[in-house]
Enzyme design. Structure first.
Site, PDB file in Angstrom:
ATOM      1  N   ASP A 141       0.830  -1.178   0.000  1.00 48.25           N
ATOM      2  CA  ASP A 141       0.000   0.000   0.000  1.00 48.25           C
ATOM      3  C   ASP A 141       0.872   1.237   0.000  1.00 48.25           C
ATOM      4  O   ASP A 141       1.247   1.775   1.032  1.00 48.25           O
ATOM      5  CB  ASP A 141      -0.977  -0.082   1.159  1.00 48.25           C
ATOM      6  N   THR A 142       1.180   1.658  -1.213  1.00 47.70           N
ATOM      7  CA  THR A 142       2.204   2.648  -1.511  1.00 47.70           C
ATOM      8  C   THR A 142       1.770   3.395  -2.759  1.00 47.70           C
ATOM      9  O   THR A 142       1.052   2.842  -3.591  1.00 47.70           O
ATOM     10  CB  THR A 142       3.547   1.923  -1.782  1.00 47.70           C
ATOM     11  N   ILE A 143       2.203   4.629  -2.898  1.00 45.08           N
ATOM     12  CA  ILE A 143       2.000   5.325  -4.172  1.00 45.08           C
ATOM     13  C   ILE A 143       3.361   5.725  -4.715  1.00 45.08           C
ATOM     14  O   ILE A 143       4.308   5.988  -3.961  1.00 45.08           O
ATOM     15  CB  ILE A 143       1.085   6.559  -4.038  1.00 45.08           C
ATOM     16  N   MET A 163       5.229   0.619  -7.557  1.00 42.09           N
ATOM     17  CA  MET A 163       5.029   0.323  -6.148  1.00 42.09           C
ATOM     18  C   MET A 163       4.566  -1.121  -5.955  1.00 42.09           C
ATOM     19  O   MET A 163       4.355  -1.859  -6.903  1.00 42.09           O
ATOM     20  CB  MET A 163       4.026   1.300  -5.542  1.00 42.09           C
ATOM     21  N   SER A 186       4.372   6.005   1.373  1.00 45.12           N
ATOM     22  CA  SER A 186       3.608   4.825   1.760  1.00 45.12           C
ATOM     23  C   SER A 186       3.238   4.841   3.228  1.00 45.12           C
ATOM     24  O   SER A 186       3.940   5.433   4.055  1.00 45.12           O
ATOM     25  CB  SER A 186       4.437   3.568   1.474  1.00 45.12           C
TER      26      SER A 186
END
Length: 546
Positions: A353-355, A434, A372
């Site tokens: 769960d990262t951009i 990501m 993130s």
């Protein structure tokens, strides 16, 4: 090479911002059009991302960036990954009956580095004040925005986690449920936090009202974080590490990130003629998958916070060592296990769960930025009145005594999030993909798509990918964009192929920007997500009514 893509790359003589949500990319472009540079644009886009894709990132998490200065052709690395609280020790956890590093809860919350990272970037390279950079995010937080499709789907799947914390549910489950695609979501509490940062700078977060809210929540839940942990944290400017691959120089950030694994993969792949094997051939993919296993085994064994004395990146990236190590790749058989392998306390994670976003301005400056909160909505803990979730990045520590990544006070854990950069001749590319431990292997595939097969940045992002989220065994996920005949050949080599439909989150989401030295700039955003690469518009309406 001919390859069918869903989108064309963006081209302009001006700037471009590429992000996984168009409102965020557009916010970055607005800043460019206001006279800001690529750093200003990246901060503005990231601030909006924390609102519009809150399960992936936000001011409760960490930030890493590579900044390219076009005027002097220099790269700068920023590690704004937070440290463990001073009182958080293996002995403390053991006293609580915890013998394996937890994957969630207050004891996985390390100091969030994002806001300090923004401040470091803006102070050194930016041109606009926080009031301008955070204005789009504050507007959308107060006025609301329609939730986009992919984000809504993931958000809805995390409802049970959000219901575990009253503040999280109140913030992210309006009317008792996650917002659906197209529904307008508002976050006035986040707007208030961003206004404090805009007015007071990062001190509002680390020694002001926002920090107070974090500390109060931590104390209420039995956490170890103290005021000094927040107040004394500082990001670190670092020298990017690199390797060469087919004439390209590829850069990542040094440990404590997994970026070195991408470079190790490339070193292991280089002795094999992937271009002759053919694009997405079984021979080429087999080499890449086996290189992933070896590279990650070394990364997991040796990477930790270098301030605590771990193996040098230079030794790990030695080409002679890579040549010897590459001989462990059997072209006829998949390896079930390689040494060293998984260590206690590490969670297998292919997704994450990262951009990732990238920006280039009209002068050719590039920012490759990743941010993130680790797992979906991080720890699931929202400080009272703050409007954001705290990350659970501390889950990546181990409690194995003597390991480079063992938990210790003021230590940073092994970090999955990595920005990438590559160059050859006059070409400069800021890129990233990501997704937890998918990232380094996805970076290596992107580089090979460009260097071995001559794909442009949009094609390189859209091409079918593999990912191996585990650290032992022969299982590997392969996107069905890769031909069925190739997947069958991989199975015949011993790979336990898990076919995954196209355009899912399994293989991560990527963006890229590029300068070719001619004054023309390019941008790409892959169609696995809601994102876009948006170009800056020239000031043709200056002085005219709109």
């Amino acid at each position: 090479m001919d390859i069918v893509t869903g989108r064309s790359k963006i081209a302009t003589k001006y700037g471009i911002v590429a992000a996984s949500q168009p409102l965020a990319a557009r916010a970055g472009v607005q800043v460019l059009e206001r006279g800001g540079n690529a750093v200003d644009a990246a901060i503005a886009a990231n601030a909006v991302m924390g609102l519009v894709e809150p399960h992936m990132n936000g001011i409760g998490g960490d930030l890493f960036a590579i900044v390219y200065e076009a005027a002097n052709d220099r790269l700068h690395g920023l590690n704004s990954g937070g440290w463990a609280p001073e009182r958080l020790t293996p002995a403390l956890l053991e006293s609580l009956g915890v013998v394996v590093m937890p994957s969630s809860g207050i004891h996985t919350v390390t100091v969030p580095g994002a806001v300090a990272g923004w401040d470091a970037l803006r102070t050194r390279f930016g041109t606009l004040p926080f009031e301008d950079l955070l204005a789009p995010a504050i507007f959308y937080a107060e006025d609301g925005f329609p939730v986009s499709d992919v984000i809504a789907d993931t958000w809805g799947g995390l409802s049970d986690k959000l219901n575990g914390d009253a503040n999280a549910a109140a913030t992210y489950l309006p009317n008792g449920r996650a917002p659906r695609a197209g529904e307008v979501f508002r976050n006035p509490a986040l707007a208030r936090s961003l206004r404090l940062i805009a007015r007071e700078g990062s001190s509002a977060y680390y020694s002001g009202r926002i920090g107070d809210a974090i500390l109060e929540t931590s104390a209420k839940l039995g956490g170890a974080m103290g005021a000094a942990d927040l107040r004394e944290f500082r990001p670190e400017w670092v020298e990017p590490i690199s390797t060469t691959y087919r004439g390209w120089t590829v850069y990542e950030l040094p440990p404590n990130t997994q970026g070195i694994a991408a470079l190790l993969m490339l070193n292991l792949m280089e002795p094999f003629p992937l271009g002759e094997y053919g694009f997405q051939s079984a021979e080429a993919l087999h080499v890449m998958i086996e290189a992933k296993k070896l590279a990650y085994a070394d990364m997991l064994r040796y990477v930790g916070d270098p301030r605590f004395g771990t193996t040098s990146a230079a030794a790990m990236l030695d080409k002679a060592h890579a040549g010897t190590r590459a001989r462990a790749i059997d072209p006829a058989h998949a390896a079930a296990d390689v040494e060293p392998s998984v260590f206690d306390g590490l969670t297998n994670s292919a997704g994450g769960d990262t951009i990732y976003l990238s920006a280039i301005d009209k002068d050719g400056n590039i920012v490759s930025l990743i941010q993130s909160i680790y797992e979906g909505f991080g720890s699931g803990i929202v400080p009272s009145g703050a409007g954001f979730a705290l990350h659970n990045r501390g889950a990546l520590f181990t409690l194995e005594k003597g390991h480079p990544n063992v938990l210790a006070p003021r230590k940073r854990p092994l970090h999955t999030i990595i920005p990438g950069f590559m160059q050859k001749g006059s070409v400069r590319i800021g890129f990233g993909i990501m997704g937890g431990f998918n990232q380094a292997q996805a970076h290596a595939q992107f580089v090979a798509n460009v260097a071995d097969y001559g794909l442009d940045i949009q094609q390189a992002l859209e091409a079918g990918r593999f990912t191996k989220g585990t650290f032992t065994g022969c299982d590997v996920c392969v996107e069905t964009l890769v031909a069925e005949s190739v997947r069958s050949q991989l199975a015949a080599l011993g790979h336990e192929v898990i076919a995954v439909p196209p355009r899912t989150g399994t293989f991560g989401y990527g963006q890229a920007v590029m300068s070719d030295g001619s004054g023309v700039h390019f941008g790409a955003s892959e169609p696995r997500h809601d994102g876009a690469a948006i170009p800056e518009a020239p000031a043709v309406f200056t002085g005219r009514a709109r």
